[in-house]
Design a protein around this motif. Sequence first.
Motif, PDB file in Angstrom:
ATOM      1  N   MET A 109       0.918  -1.223   0.031  1.00 41.20           N
ATOM      2  CA  MET A 109      -0.245  -0.141   0.032  1.00 41.20           C
ATOM      3  C   MET A 109       1.022   1.244   0.034  1.00 41.20           C
ATOM      4  SD  MET A 109      -3.106   1.146  -0.301  1.00 41.20           S
ATOM      5  CE  MET A 109      -3.953  -0.447   0.109  1.00 41.20           C
ATOM      6  N   ASN A 110       1.470   1.579  -1.027  1.00 41.47           N
ATOM      7  CA  ASN A 110       2.200   2.789  -1.315  1.00 41.47           C
ATOM      8  C   ASN A 110       1.152   4.113  -1.866  1.00 41.47           C
ATOM      9  OD1 ASN A 110       3.920   0.977  -0.794  1.00 41.47           O
ATOM     10  ND2 ASN A 110       5.276   1.364  -2.572  1.00 41.47           N
ATOM     11  N   ARG A 111       1.131   4.988  -0.770  1.00 41.18           N
ATOM     12  CA  ARG A 111       0.156   6.090  -1.226  1.00 41.18           C
ATOM     13  C   ARG A 111       0.551   7.363  -0.416  1.00 41.18           C
ATOM     14  NH1 ARG A 111      -2.772   5.368  -5.394  1.00 41.18           N
ATOM     15  NH2 ARG A 111      -4.345   3.992  -4.458  1.00 41.18           N
ATOM     16  N   PRO A 112       0.693   8.474  -0.784  1.00 42.58           N
ATOM     17  CA  PRO A 112       1.033   9.597  -0.010  1.00 42.58           C
ATOM     18  C   PRO A 112      -0.203   9.490   1.076  1.00 42.58           C
ATOM     19  CG  PRO A 112       1.155  10.182  -2.286  1.00 42.58           C
ATOM     20  CD  PRO A 112       0.756   9.029  -2.310  1.00 42.58           C
ATOM     21  N   THR A 113       0.384   9.871   2.281  1.00 44.24           N
ATOM     22  CA  THR A 113      -0.548   9.388   3.417  1.00 44.24           C
ATOM     23  C   THR A 113      -1.947  10.776   3.376  1.00 44.24           C
ATOM     24  OG1 THR A 113       1.180   8.822   4.802  1.00 44.24           O
ATOM     25  CG2 THR A 113      -0.921   9.419   5.812  1.00 44.24           C
ATOM     26  N   LEU A 114      -1.525  11.819   2.934  1.00 40.08           N
ATOM     27  CA  LEU A 114      -2.592  12.574   2.685  1.00 40.08           C
ATOM     28  C   LEU A 114      -3.734  12.334   1.781  1.00 40.08           C
ATOM     29  CD1 LEU A 114      -0.745  16.289   2.997  1.00 40.08           C
ATOM     30  CD2 LEU A 114      -1.967  14.893   4.749  1.00 40.08           C
ATOM     31  N   GLU A 115      -3.241  11.564   0.892  1.00 39.60           N
ATOM     32  CA  GLU A 115      -4.071  11.166  -0.102  1.00 39.60           C
ATOM     33  C   GLU A 115      -4.868   9.748   0.058  1.00 39.60           C
ATOM     34  OE1 GLU A 115      -2.272  11.349  -3.923  1.00 39.60           O
ATOM     35  OE2 GLU A 115      -1.374  13.270  -3.498  1.00 39.60           O
ATOM     36  N   ALA A 119     -10.636   3.543   2.795  1.00 35.87           N
ATOM     37  CA  ALA A 119     -10.777   2.282   2.547  1.00 35.87           C
ATOM     38  C   ALA A 119      -9.552   1.605   2.154  1.00 35.87           C
ATOM     39  CB  ALA A 119     -11.723   2.127   0.983  1.00 35.87           C
ATOM     40  N   GLU A 120      -8.576   2.253   1.656  1.00 31.49           N
ATOM     41  CA  GLU A 120      -7.150   1.706   1.219  1.00 31.49           C
ATOM     42  C   GLU A 120      -6.574   1.200   2.659  1.00 31.49           C
ATOM     43  OE1 GLU A 120      -5.820   3.710  -2.930  1.00 31.49           O
ATOM     44  OE2 GLU A 120      -5.860   5.040  -1.049  1.00 31.49           O
ATOM     45  N   TRP A 121      -6.580   2.294   3.860  1.00 29.47           N
ATOM     46  CA  TRP A 121      -6.243   1.938   4.992  1.00 29.47           C
ATOM     47  C   TRP A 121      -6.709   0.612   5.691  1.00 29.47           C
ATOM     48  CZ3 TRP A 121      -2.544   3.635   8.463  1.00 29.47           C
ATOM     49  CH2 TRP A 121      -2.851   3.193   9.921  1.00 29.47           C
ATOM     50  N   TYR A 169       1.227   0.456   5.130  1.00 26.62           N
ATOM     51  CA  TYR A 169       1.894  -0.839   5.248  1.00 26.62           C
ATOM     52  C   TYR A 169       2.651  -1.007   6.141  1.00 26.62           C
ATOM     53  CZ  TYR A 169       4.789  -4.368   2.896  1.00 26.62           C
ATOM     54  OH  TYR A 169       5.583  -5.591   2.805  1.00 26.62           O
ATOM     55  N   CYS A 170       3.697   0.087   6.722  1.00 30.31           N
ATOM     56  CA  CYS A 170       4.214   0.039   7.679  1.00 30.31           C
ATOM     57  C   CYS A 170       3.464  -0.113   9.211  1.00 30.31           C
ATOM     58  CB  CYS A 170       5.309   1.308   7.959  1.00 30.31           C
ATOM     59  SG  CYS A 170       6.356   1.714   6.533  1.00 30.31           S
ATOM     60  N   ALA A 171       2.448   0.551   9.135  1.00 32.07           N
ATOM     61  CA  ALA A 171       1.726   0.190  10.326  1.00 32.07           C
ATOM     62  C   ALA A 171       1.233  -1.118  10.546  1.00 32.07           C
ATOM     63  CB  ALA A 171       0.409   1.140  10.369  1.00 32.07           C
ATOM     64  N   SER A 172       0.942  -1.591   9.340  1.00 31.38           N
ATOM     65  CA  SER A 172       0.308  -3.200   9.439  1.00 31.38           C
ATOM     66  C   SER A 172       1.431  -4.109   9.550  1.00 31.38           C
ATOM     67  CB  SER A 172      -0.475  -3.547   8.208  1.00 31.38           C
ATOM     68  OG  SER A 172       0.458  -3.473   7.134  1.00 31.38           O
ATOM     69  N   LYS A 173       2.421  -3.879   9.274  1.00 37.86           N
ATOM     70  CA  LYS A 173       3.710  -4.782   9.198  1.00 37.86           C
ATOM     71  C   LYS A 173       4.370  -4.706  10.456  1.00 37.86           C
ATOM     72  CE  LYS A 173       3.402  -6.916   5.217  1.00 37.86           C
ATOM     73  NZ  LYS A 173       2.850  -8.414   5.057  1.00 37.86           N
ATOM     74  N   ALA A 174       4.545  -3.544  11.238  1.00 39.82           N
ATOM     75  CA  ALA A 174       5.041  -3.370  12.582  1.00 39.82           C
ATOM     76  C   ALA A 174       4.038  -3.944  13.662  1.00 39.82           C
ATOM     77  CB  ALA A 174       4.950  -1.972  12.822  1.00 39.82           C
ATOM     78  N   ALA A 175       2.689  -3.824  13.389  1.00 38.65           N
ATOM     79  CA  ALA A 175       1.675  -4.685  14.075  1.00 38.65           C
ATOM     80  C   ALA A 175       2.038  -6.207  13.992  1.00 38.65           C
ATOM     81  CB  ALA A 175       0.298  -4.208  13.724  1.00 38.65           C
ATOM     82  N   VAL A 176       2.318  -6.622  12.646  1.00 40.33           N
ATOM     83  CA  VAL A 176       2.540  -8.389  12.608  1.00 40.33           C
ATOM     84  C   VAL A 176       3.764  -8.657  13.534  1.00 40.33           C
ATOM     85  CG1 VAL A 176       3.344  -9.876  10.971  1.00 40.33           C
ATOM     86  CG2 VAL A 176       1.754  -8.295  10.151  1.00 40.33           C
TER      87      VAL A 176
END
Length: 268
Positions: A109-115, A119-121, A169-176
Amino acid sequence: MHLPESDNPRTQFPGLTGKVVVCTGAGSGIGLAMAHAFARHDARVVLLDVNADTLAAAQSALTTQYPAADSQAICASVTDDEAVERAFRDVDERYGRVDVLLNNAGISMNRPTLELAPAEWRRAIDVNLNGLFYCCQQAAQRMVRTASGVVLNTASMYGIVAAPERAAYCASKAAVVALSKSLAVEWAPRGIRVNAICPGYIRTDLVNDLVARGALDADRLAAHTPMRRLGSPQEIAEAALFLASDAASFVTGHAFVADGGWTANGYL
């Protein structure tokens, strides 16, 4: 280019023969490489993927390379907890046990965070974290019956370090990584080992396609990697073999980084 030794695998790891191994995201990339690696060790491999066509091709390739391999293909989405439960019941009916879970299903999930759309999150969290948990729980409910088992959760080096435009992506993988450590502590007395494997940039078909379309600069990525190249799916599969085998019998709660030195490199 000289291929890494693990692309022509000869190493054999102890304690994997005959084990029932459930591999999610097994239709391609790292998951498919893991399925082949465990079939090489005469494990009984259950391939689980959401894409029926990719899954069928993966099982066909597996049986072509390993004609004697005992495998099962199950089409299901890890984000559907009821489908996951049905899938593990199917494994019960065929094999009666689960010895190893390779929790590999995931999305980027590569996307500028302001955009980044809500649903993507939600999708990144649903696939990369929620789906992984559903599979962990179902596998462990079976592993406690034999007081043994191994869960290997595929995280990412971006679960250890961060990068811009990859918040979900970083948040989900850190949670893993955190989930894997928590489960390792909780389930160790029940005989279950839980680890996370954290790949760096790996030459999967997805990455190759992104490079071909100009969405990734492979030369730039390689230049930042101390080993000056991207990894191969087979190299991650070899690490998975070690972590699932008796050679790693005292390893649990560990985030195993295989990134060619990326996360150690503070020099630009």
